[in-house]
Design a protein around this motif. Structure first.
Motif, PDB file in Angstrom:
ATOM      1  N   ALA A 265      -6.127 -28.961  44.005  1.00 54.11           N
ATOM      2  CA  ALA A 265      -6.289 -30.497  44.251  1.00 54.11           C
ATOM      3  C   ALA A 265      -7.549 -29.578  45.627  1.00 54.11           C
ATOM      4  CB  ALA A 265      -4.808 -30.386  46.058  1.00 54.11           C
ATOM      5  N   VAL A 266      -8.232 -30.499  45.931  1.00 55.95           N
ATOM      6  CA  VAL A 266      -9.690 -29.711  46.132  1.00 55.95           C
ATOM      7  C   VAL A 266     -10.092 -30.857  47.205  1.00 55.95           C
ATOM      8  CG1 VAL A 266     -12.427 -30.697  46.102  1.00 55.95           C
ATOM      9  CG2 VAL A 266     -10.800 -29.456  43.987  1.00 55.95           C
TER      10      VAL A 266
ATOM     11  N   VAL B 214      -7.377 -31.452  38.558  1.00 50.72           N
ATOM     12  CA  VAL B 214      -5.774 -30.910  40.334  1.00 50.72           C
ATOM     13  C   VAL B 214      -5.029 -32.109  40.003  1.00 50.72           C
ATOM     14  CG1 VAL B 214      -8.194 -30.622  41.082  1.00 50.72           C
ATOM     15  CG2 VAL B 214      -7.796 -33.197  41.064  1.00 50.72           C
ATOM     16  N   ASP B 215      -4.128 -32.125  40.716  1.00 50.06           N
ATOM     17  CA  ASP B 215      -3.205 -33.674  40.943  1.00 50.06           C
ATOM     18  C   ASP B 215      -3.247 -34.228  42.241  1.00 50.06           C
ATOM     19  OD1 ASP B 215      -2.474 -30.977  42.315  1.00 50.06           O
ATOM     20  OD2 ASP B 215       0.218 -32.057  42.341  1.00 50.06           O
ATOM     21  N   MET B 216      -4.438 -33.676  43.839  1.00 50.43           N
ATOM     22  CA  MET B 216      -4.205 -33.914  44.623  1.00 50.43           C
ATOM     23  C   MET B 216      -5.765 -33.952  44.748  1.00 50.43           C
ATOM     24  SD  MET B 216      -2.046 -33.805  48.154  1.00 50.43           S
ATOM     25  CE  MET B 216      -3.160 -32.591  48.125  1.00 50.43           C
ATOM     26  N   VAL B 217      -6.192 -34.989  45.502  1.00 52.77           N
ATOM     27  CA  VAL B 217      -7.661 -34.971  46.349  1.00 52.77           C
ATOM     28  C   VAL B 217      -7.478 -34.946  47.713  1.00 52.77           C
ATOM     29  CG1 VAL B 217      -9.833 -36.280  46.757  1.00 52.77           C
ATOM     30  CG2 VAL B 217      -8.583 -36.041  44.505  1.00 52.77           C
ATOM     31  N   LEU B 218      -8.001 -34.487  48.685  1.00 52.81           N
ATOM     32  CA  LEU B 218      -7.350 -34.487  49.989  1.00 52.81           C
ATOM     33  C   LEU B 218      -8.836 -34.271  50.517  1.00 52.81           C
ATOM     34  CD1 LEU B 218      -6.326 -33.955  53.061  1.00 52.81           C
ATOM     35  CD2 LEU B 218      -6.483 -31.417  52.517  1.00 52.81           C
ATOM     36  N   VAL B 219      -8.923 -36.095  51.310  1.00 51.79           N
ATOM     37  CA  VAL B 219      -9.481 -36.353  52.792  1.00 51.79           C
ATOM     38  C   VAL B 219      -9.061 -36.292  53.398  1.00 51.79           C
ATOM     39  CG1 VAL B 219     -11.127 -38.493  52.562  1.00 51.79           C
ATOM     40  CG2 VAL B 219     -10.098 -38.615  50.798  1.00 51.79           C
ATOM     41  N   MET B 220      -9.829 -35.631  53.867  1.00 53.51           N
ATOM     42  CA  MET B 220     -10.401 -35.101  55.564  1.00 53.51           C
ATOM     43  C   MET B 220     -10.618 -35.584  56.250  1.00 53.51           C
ATOM     44  SD  MET B 220      -8.939 -31.805  55.813  1.00 53.51           S
ATOM     45  CE  MET B 220      -9.306 -31.608  57.432  1.00 53.51           C
ATOM     46  N   THR B 221      -9.944 -36.655  57.553  1.00 53.75           N
ATOM     47  CA  THR B 221      -9.840 -37.432  58.136  1.00 53.75           C
ATOM     48  C   THR B 221     -10.558 -36.989  59.797  1.00 53.75           C
ATOM     49  OG1 THR B 221      -7.683 -38.100  58.016  1.00 53.75           O
ATOM     50  CG2 THR B 221      -8.990 -39.035  57.367  1.00 53.75           C
ATOM     51  N   VAL B 222     -10.981 -35.414  59.714  1.00 52.45           N
ATOM     52  CA  VAL B 222     -11.217 -34.920  60.880  1.00 52.45           C
ATOM     53  C   VAL B 222     -12.385 -33.253  59.887  1.00 52.45           C
ATOM     54  CG1 VAL B 222      -9.655 -35.258  62.337  1.00 52.45           C
ATOM     55  CG2 VAL B 222      -9.008 -33.065  60.931  1.00 52.45           C
TER      56      VAL B 222
ATOM     57  N   HIS C 128      -2.165 -37.669  43.313  1.00 50.55           N
ATOM     58  CA  HIS C 128      -1.537 -37.921  44.831  1.00 50.55           C
ATOM     59  C   HIS C 128      -3.242 -38.068  45.671  1.00 50.55           C
ATOM     60  CE1 HIS C 128       2.274 -37.131  44.099  1.00 50.55           C
ATOM     61  NE2 HIS C 128       1.448 -36.250  43.646  1.00 50.55           N
ATOM     62  N   ILE C 129      -3.299 -39.183  46.412  1.00 51.07           N
ATOM     63  CA  ILE C 129      -4.624 -39.163  47.638  1.00 51.07           C
ATOM     64  C   ILE C 129      -3.935 -38.690  48.940  1.00 51.07           C
ATOM     65  CG2 ILE C 129      -6.564 -40.084  48.965  1.00 51.07           C
ATOM     66  CD1 ILE C 129      -6.771 -42.276  46.651  1.00 51.07           C
ATOM     67  N   GLU C 130      -4.544 -37.948  49.655  1.00 53.54           N
ATOM     68  CA  GLU C 130      -4.306 -37.038  51.023  1.00 53.54           C
ATOM     69  C   GLU C 130      -4.912 -37.004  51.782  1.00 53.54           C
ATOM     70  OE1 GLU C 130      -0.968 -33.228  51.253  1.00 53.54           O
ATOM     71  OE2 GLU C 130      -3.597 -32.463  51.112  1.00 53.54           O
ATOM     72  N   VAL C 131      -4.725 -37.553  53.121  1.00 53.13           N
ATOM     73  CA  VAL C 131      -4.932 -37.546  54.105  1.00 53.13           C
ATOM     74  C   VAL C 131      -4.979 -36.570  54.990  1.00 53.13           C
ATOM     75  CG1 VAL C 131      -6.370 -39.777  53.988  1.00 53.13           C
ATOM     76  CG2 VAL C 131      -3.674 -39.789  55.010  1.00 53.13           C
ATOM     77  N   ASP C 132      -5.685 -36.250  56.392  1.00 61.68           N
ATOM     78  CA  ASP C 132      -5.524 -34.949  57.192  1.00 61.68           C
ATOM     79  C   ASP C 132      -6.192 -35.137  58.086  1.00 61.68           C
ATOM     80  OD1 ASP C 132      -4.647 -32.642  58.573  1.00 61.68           O
ATOM     81  OD2 ASP C 132      -5.536 -31.198  56.599  1.00 61.68           O
ATOM     82  N   GLY C 133      -5.543 -35.120  59.323  1.00 66.38           N
ATOM     83  CA  GLY C 133      -6.531 -35.231  60.238  1.00 66.38           C
ATOM     84  C   GLY C 133      -6.020 -36.350  61.638  1.00 66.38           C
ATOM     85  N   GLY C 134      -5.360 -36.926  62.688  1.00 64.68           N
ATOM     86  CA  GLY C 134      -5.618 -37.715  63.386  1.00 64.68           C
ATOM     87  C   GLY C 134      -4.479 -38.410  63.079  1.00 64.68           C
ATOM     88  N   ILE C 135      -3.766 -38.465  62.222  1.00 69.11           N
ATOM     89  CA  ILE C 135      -2.875 -38.926  61.124  1.00 69.11           C
ATOM     90  C   ILE C 135      -1.057 -39.012  62.729  1.00 69.11           C
ATOM     91  CG2 ILE C 135      -0.918 -39.212  59.864  1.00 69.11           C
ATOM     92  CD1 ILE C 135      -4.212 -40.022  58.537  1.00 69.11           C
ATOM     93  N   GLY C 136      -1.007 -41.115  63.126  1.00 70.01           N
ATOM     94  CA  GLY C 136      -0.284 -41.223  63.592  1.00 70.01           C
ATOM     95  C   GLY C 136       0.396 -42.366  63.411  1.00 70.01           C
ATOM     96  N   PRO C 137       1.440 -43.083  64.540  1.00 69.69           N
ATOM     97  CA  PRO C 137       0.739 -44.657  64.161  1.00 69.69           C
ATOM     98  C   PRO C 137       0.539 -45.255  64.202  1.00 69.69           C
ATOM     99  CG  PRO C 137       2.863 -42.784  65.733  1.00 69.69           C
ATOM    100  CD  PRO C 137       2.058 -42.229  65.805  1.00 69.69           C
TER     101      PRO C 137
END
Length: 232
Positions: A119-120, A138-146, A180-189
């Protein structure tokens, strides 16, 4: 017309950065019991990002305490050197940063050849186009949200258009259903709905899981419900 992103299931994935490092085996077991879909290990080398975190031996020692898949987010400058050790430690997916790879296509191919999936990740300032020519690998791309390197940062909502760009790129090459599209950073309700509505289906949560006063299981189910509602 249905949204192609809706065909990819919502997955709630914890970062273990907020966990108690002195009892990681117990922590990953508790996360599995809470209903997470997989567990992400934020691997930092002190160079690409300022912090140092988990070596492969630490991950290997935790692997026997749960059965959900592990992925390693390699925030490192030498992913090709490190890949084999993290796969042997029990990580079935390795995420590398486009910014850290001199030959991104080769790096993704090497990870696949070692028996894991590649993944990238894209840091906030990196355009979506950086992954355009490796989408077949790839099987996923991660878009960093921080910006990578620290837990507990505030979500950057201006990354949502980038999530949509990645979704459009996947549609254009016929891979919208299986990457898949993944996001990482500041994820909450308060932020998960925006990321999910933009097209993300793999949602990394750290601090939000651990600070829920009703516990991990409630946090996981609440985030999942919010994401699924946003994608309905």
């Amino acid at each position: 017309m249905s949204d192609p992103a809706s065909k990819r299931p919502v997955m709630i994935v914890p970062s273990v950065l907020p966990a108690d490092f002195s009892k990681l085996g117990e922590e990953v077991a508790a996360l599995e019991a809470a209903g997470v879909d997989l567990i992400q290990w934020d691997v930092m080398d002190g160079q690409f990002v300022p912090n140092l975190t988990f070596g492969p031996d630490v991950i290997r020692s935790a692997r026997r305490h749960c059965s959900v898949p592990f992925e390693a987010h390699l925030m490192v400058y030498t992913p090709d050197v490190m890949a084999k050790d993290y796969i042997e430690a029990g990580c079935s997916r390795l995420i590398v940063h486009a910014e850290a790879c001199t030959h991104l296509h080769r790096t993704c191919g090497n990870i696949n050849d070692l028996g894991a999936t590649a993944a990238v990740a894209l840091s906030p300032a990196t355009p979506a186009s950086a992954v355009q020519h490796v989408l077949d690998l790839v099987d996923m791309v991660l878009v960093m949200t921080v910006n990578p390197g620290f837990g507990g940062q505030a979500y950057i909502p201006t990354m949502e258009p980038k999530i949509r760009e990645v979704q459009a790129m996947l549609e254009a090459v016929g891979r919208a259903d299986d990457v898949h599209i993944e996001v990482d950073g500041g994820i909450g309700p308060d932020t998960i709905a925006g990321a999910a509505a933009a097209g993300a289906n793999v949602l990394i949560a750290g601090s939000a899981l651990y600070r829920d006063p009703e516990g991990l299981e409630h946090a996981v189910s609440d985030l999942r419900a919010r994401a699924e509602a946003a994608r309905a």
